[in-house]
Motif scaffolding. Structure first.
Motif, mmCIF file in Angstrom:
data_model
loop_
_atom_site.group_PDB
_atom_site.id
_atom_site.type_symbol
_atom_site.label_atom_id
_atom_site.label_comp_id
_atom_site.label_asym_id
_atom_site.label_seq_id
_atom_site.Cartn_x
_atom_site.Cartn_y
_atom_site.Cartn_z
ATOM 1 N N LYS A 138 -12.358 33.528 66.999
ATOM 2 C CA LYS A 138 -13.271 34.474 67.651
ATOM 3 C C LYS A 138 -12.722 35.885 67.523
ATOM 4 C CE LYS A 138 -15.302 33.059 71.346
ATOM 5 N NZ LYS A 138 -15.641 32.655 72.747
ATOM 6 N N ILE A 139 -13.619 36.851 67.412
ATOM 7 C CA ILE A 139 -13.254 38.269 67.442
ATOM 8 C C ILE A 139 -13.895 38.858 68.697
ATOM 9 C CG2 ILE A 139 -13.447 40.498 66.277
ATOM 10 C CD1 ILE A 139 -13.712 38.932 63.648
ATOM 11 N N LEU A 140 -13.086 39.425 69.552
ATOM 12 C CA LEU A 140 -13.581 39.952 70.824
ATOM 13 C C LEU A 140 -13.690 41.470 70.775
ATOM 14 C CD1 LEU A 140 -11.359 37.860 73.276
ATOM 15 C CD2 LEU A 140 -13.676 37.335 72.483
ATOM 16 N N HIS A 141 -14.718 41.998 71.452
ATOM 17 C CA HIS A 141 -14.850 43.433 71.666
ATOM 18 C C HIS A 141 -14.877 43.644 73.179
ATOM 19 C CE1 HIS A 141 -17.194 47.385 71.676
ATOM 20 N NE2 HIS A 141 -16.074 47.642 71.010
ATOM 21 N N PRO A 142 -13.704 43.837 73.789
ATOM 22 C CA PRO A 142 -13.610 43.857 75.250
ATOM 23 C C PRO A 142 -14.500 44.899 75.916
ATOM 24 C CG PRO A 142 -11.428 43.641 74.262
ATOM 25 C CD PRO A 142 -12.374 43.945 73.150
ATOM 26 N N ARG A 143 -14.658 46.086 75.333
ATOM 27 C CA ARG A 143 -15.414 47.140 76.001
ATOM 28 C C ARG A 143 -16.846 46.704 76.311
ATOM 29 N NH1 ARG A 143 -16.412 52.884 73.157
ATOM 30 N NH2 ARG A 143 -14.158 53.084 73.472
ATOM 31 N N SER A 144 -17.487 46.003 75.368
ATOM 32 C CA SER A 144 -18.878 45.584 75.585
ATOM 33 C C SER A 144 -18.997 44.131 76.013
ATOM 34 C CB SER A 144 -19.698 45.788 74.311
ATOM 35 O OG SER A 144 -19.232 44.941 73.274
ATOM 36 N N GLY A 145 -17.853 43.430 76.061
ATOM 37 C CA GLY A 145 -17.906 42.020 76.407
ATOM 38 C C GLY A 145 -18.561 41.183 75.326
ATOM 39 N N SER A 146 -18.463 41.638 74.074
ATOM 40 C CA SER A 146 -19.131 40.964 72.951
ATOM 41 C C SER A 146 -18.130 40.160 72.141
ATOM 42 C CB SER A 146 -19.813 41.997 72.056
ATOM 43 O OG SER A 146 -20.758 42.757 72.783
ATOM 44 N N SER A 147 -18.656 39.263 71.306
ATOM 45 C CA SER A 147 -17.783 38.421 70.490
ATOM 46 C C SER A 147 -18.482 37.996 69.216
ATOM 47 C CB SER A 147 -17.356 37.176 71.282
ATOM 48 O OG SER A 147 -18.490 36.357 71.551
ATOM 49 N N PHE A 148 -17.655 37.686 68.209
ATOM 50 C CA PHE A 148 -18.136 37.093 66.956
ATOM 51 C C PHE A 148 -17.340 35.818 66.732
ATOM 52 C CE2 PHE A 148 -17.672 37.033 62.136
ATOM 53 C CZ PHE A 148 -18.886 36.379 61.941
ATOM 54 N N SER A 149 -18.019 34.688 66.539
ATOM 55 C CA SER A 149 -17.321 33.413 66.414
ATOM 56 C C SER A 149 -18.107 32.477 65.495
ATOM 57 C CB SER A 149 -17.144 32.764 67.797
ATOM 58 O OG SER A 149 -18.399 32.612 68.439
ATOM 59 N N VAL A 150 -17.508 31.311 65.249
ATOM 60 C CA VAL A 150 -18.132 30.331 64.370
ATOM 61 C C VAL A 150 -18.924 29.329 65.196
ATOM 62 C CG1 VAL A 150 -16.384 30.548 62.591
ATOM 63 C CG2 VAL A 150 -16.083 28.865 64.384
ATOM 64 N N MET A 151 -19.964 28.771 64.571
ATOM 65 C CA MET A 151 -20.759 27.727 65.210
ATOM 66 C C MET A 151 -21.150 26.729 64.130
ATOM 67 S SD MET A 151 -24.332 28.021 67.331
ATOM 68 C CE MET A 151 -23.603 29.110 68.555
ATOM 69 N N SER A 152 -20.923 25.437 64.409
ATOM 70 C CA SER A 152 -21.171 24.442 63.371
ATOM 71 C C SER A 152 -21.973 23.243 63.843
ATOM 72 C CB SER A 152 -19.831 23.955 62.803
ATOM 73 O OG SER A 152 -19.006 23.441 63.839
ATOM 74 N N SER A 153 -22.609 23.352 64.992
ATOM 75 C CA SER A 153 -23.478 22.255 65.421
ATOM 76 C C SER A 153 -24.584 22.793 66.300
ATOM 77 C CB SER A 153 -22.690 21.187 66.182
ATOM 78 O OG SER A 153 -22.405 21.619 67.494
ATOM 79 N N ALA A 175 -21.231 33.057 63.021
ATOM 80 C CA ALA A 175 -21.304 32.608 61.634
ATOM 81 C C ALA A 175 -21.706 31.142 61.678
ATOM 82 C CB ALA A 175 -19.955 32.761 60.938
ATOM 83 N N LEU A 176 -22.796 30.791 61.023
ATOM 84 C CA LEU A 176 -23.337 29.442 61.109
ATOM 85 C C LEU A 176 -23.014 28.633 59.863
ATOM 86 C CD1 LEU A 176 -26.942 29.982 62.528
ATOM 87 C CD2 LEU A 176 -24.779 29.804 63.754
ATOM 88 N N ALA A 177 -22.658 27.367 60.072
ATOM 89 C CA ALA A 177 -22.488 26.424 58.970
ATOM 90 C C ALA A 177 -22.576 25.024 59.543
ATOM 91 C CB ALA A 177 -21.156 26.623 58.252
ATOM 92 N N ALA A 180 -26.988 38.058 67.245
ATOM 93 C CA ALA A 180 -27.088 38.030 65.783
ATOM 94 C C ALA A 180 -26.377 36.789 65.262
ATOM 95 C CB ALA A 180 -26.466 39.286 65.176
ATOM 96 N N ALA A 181 -26.745 36.409 64.038
ATOM 97 C CA ALA A 181 -26.091 35.280 63.376
ATOM 98 C C ALA A 181 -26.122 35.510 61.875
ATOM 99 C CB ALA A 181 -26.784 33.970 63.732
ATOM 100 N N PHE A 182 -25.063 35.047 61.224
ATOM 101 C CA PHE A 182 -24.947 35.190 59.782
ATOM 102 C C PHE A 182 -24.872 33.798 59.165
ATOM 103 C CE2 PHE A 182 -22.020 35.876 56.033
ATOM 104 C CZ PHE A 182 -23.006 36.430 55.215
#
Length: 570
Positions: free
Chosen positions: A176-191, A141-143, A203-205
């Motif tokens: 962060k939200i982790l999905h251990p089976r695939s080693g994936s994650s959803f997190s915030v990014m601000s810079s 998630a970008l801001a 992907a990015a939102f």
């Protein structure tokens, strides 16, 4: 299936229309104002309904977290499938190794508030993290600030926490939200710095694109997707206030050019839900046109629209907000005093200083803060009426990066083409301005220059010592209202054949005119409002001051432009 004409009216492709009907949806009768072409013409492209099914199934496993819907499964509406999910995920093509991948890699949703854009984006983020078949997917998630990023991340985290079907499959943490089976994650990014350090986004939102002042962070993420086979950058936003130099303006204008066929990009898909400018903003039919959620009976509610419309009827400021946030109409600041259309009509064939040598002129000097923008405007009266306008604009070198960011890089072009002068150092080099005024005194018949004593500096003392004819002019209602009203009258009166304020299409001034907001007192006097203007307006202020001197410095036999209008003062 409806015929081609009806599909065109609904802005549905045959493939998406078939999918909707086959899956039991009614075709939504709320087409977006703008919709880019679906990638049907790409070599090998085909519509895969199973891919769309998977996304819809993923949404159904999530739960609403707020309001009257809290705890219920998220059910995508027909308009959401028709105009966003179906085209984005359904269109695929073969890859070089014999697999298939999405064609669309950028998704753009421009829609009024309360139409569930963040919910749609959040659900896609969960799907792209956990169910898109991508190992080690990094979704962001970008801001521009961490707290802004959380505005779109936290609702998604709540979705993950409260969805029974996700328990045991995802691990929601604070950031962060982790999905251990695939080693994936959803997190915030601000810079942009974060994006440069070892990330490989799948992907990015980007929620509320109009809040981003620069493209640094967005570009960092976009360029980082190169290692992914089917990346997806999702933009979701309400309309902005109409600024011509911003990340929002860039992507919105790109979308409209794709819609008109000026550009072709099968990897980009976008829809814009909005009313037309000529639509009656208080007609419920206009509300339904701009708000597919309202048309579907969800959100916004008719009651909330009626309340917002009632406020807008009583207050111009509320009307601007209503148009932008509720109807998707790009507005300017609260008071739009000079339109770009009117200004552009007065461009003329250019302003050549060589043809003005020795001509009488009047000036306005707006000295901004030492680290910002300063402006001198010279007005040359024409025998047949009207004026030619010539500007000198200066900014210190240390301010260029900020100005470059605020103009999406246009400031560099202004410098290159001679519209803007950069002085050395961290603060304004007033010696440079002094030398420029002296040169203009020698080259033109410079009768008088207006300046604001409130912001006077040693420069004013030096110019007086040089023999420059200066006149004090404070920037209050009493002094600024008559020339500002006269400027608006001249600009409205001007035409391409007979411009009344010929400015030669100066792009730096076009930007400032578009920024202009005005303040009004109870007696309808006006003045430029720097605090509420979209950005810098120093060149416009200098023009107004020069016009005041041009009017008061006219020959005695020439009637004053103020005689008929006067000045209203409380």
């Amino acid at each position: 299936m409806p015929g081609k004409r009806e599909l065109a009216r609904l802005k549905l492709s045959p493939e998406v229309a078939w999918y909707l009907l086959d899956r039991g949806y009614e075709l939504p009768d709320c087409p977006p104002r703008w919709k880019t072409p679906e990638p049907r013409e790409v070599a090998g492209a085909y519509f895969d309904p199973a891919r769309v099914d998977r996304v819809i199934d993923a949404f159904g496993r999530l739960r609403h977290t707020q309001g009257k819907w809290a705890g219920r499964p998220i059910t995508l509406r027909a308009w959401q499938v028709a105009h966003l999910i179906g085209p984005t995920y359904g269109w695929v093509r073969p890859t070089a190794d014999g697999r298939t991948a999405r064609i669309i890699q950028t998704q753009y949703l421009d829609i009024p508030r309360k139409n569930a854009k963040t919910t749609i984006g959040g659900g896609q983020c969960i799907y792209l993290t956990c169910a898109d078949g991508e190992q080690g997917a990094q979704v962001f998630a970008l801001a521009t600030r961490k707290d802004q990023a959380r505005l779109c991340f936290d609702p998604v985290r709540l979705l993950a926490l409260h969805a029974p079907d996700l328990k045991g499959h995802v691990k929601p943490l604070k950031d962060k939200i982790l999905h251990p089976r695939s080693g994936s994650s959803f997190s915030v990014m601000s810079s942009a710095g974060d994006a440069m350090h070892g990330t490989s986004p799948h992907a990015a939102f980007v929620d509320e694109v109009h809040l981003h002042k620069t493209r640094d962070l967005i570009e960092a993420v976009e360029t980082g997707t190169g290692a992914r086979e089917q990346p997806l950058i999702m933009y979701a936003t309400t309309a902005d206030a109409g600024s011509p130099f911003s990340p929002y303006a860039e992507i919105r204008e790109y979308t409209e050019k794709l819609c008109r066929g000026v550009l072709v990009d099968p990897t980009f898909y976008g829809v814009v839900f909005a009313a037309e400018r000529e639509d009656d903003p208080f007609d419920p039919a206009t509300w339904l046109k701009a708000n597919p959620g309202l048309a579907a009976g969800d959100s916004p509610t008719m009651e909330s629209m009626e309340k917002a419309a009632a406020k807008a009827r009583q207050n111009p400021v509320e009307l601007a907000s209503f148009l932008r946030l509720r109807l998707g109409v790009r507005t300017r600041q609260e008071t739009k005093y000079i339109s770009l259309e009117e200004w552009d009509r007065n461009a003329g064939m250019g302003v050549d200083p060589k043809t003005l040598k020795g001509r009488a002129c009047f000036g306005g000097l707006d000295l901004a803060a030492t680290s910002d923008l300063s402006a001198l405007c010279l007005l040359f009266p024409e025998e047949e009426g009207g004026y030619q306008a010539l500007w000198r604009l200066w900014t210190p070198e240390a301010n260029m990066q900020r100005l470059r960011d605020r103009t999406a890089g246009a400031a560099d072009v202004w410098v290159r083409d001679g519209w803007l002068t950069v002085t050395d150092g961290d603060v304004m080099d007033y010696g440079h301005i002094r030398a420029a005024v002296q040169a203009d005194m020698d080259y033109f018949d410079l009768r008088e220059i207006a300046y604001d004593p409130w912001n006077a500096t040693q420069l004013v003392t030096d110019l007086l010592a040089d023999g420059v004819p200066l006149a004090e002019m404070r920037q209050g209602y009493r002094s600024m209202s008559p020339p500002l009203k006269e400027l608006a009258r001249l600009v409205r009166q001007g035409s391409p054949k007979r411009p009344m304020v010929r400015h030669g299409g100066n792009p730096a001034m076009r930007w400032q005119v578009d920024n202009l907001a005005v303040a009004t007192d109870p007696s309808d006097n006006v003045k430029p409002d720097k605090r509420h203007s979209a950005d810098k307006i120093d060149g416009v202020v200098a023009l107004i001051m020069a016009l005041d001197r041009a009017v008061h410095g006219a020959p005695a036999e020439a009637p004053s432009a103020y005689e008929d209008r006067g000045l209203e003062v409380v």
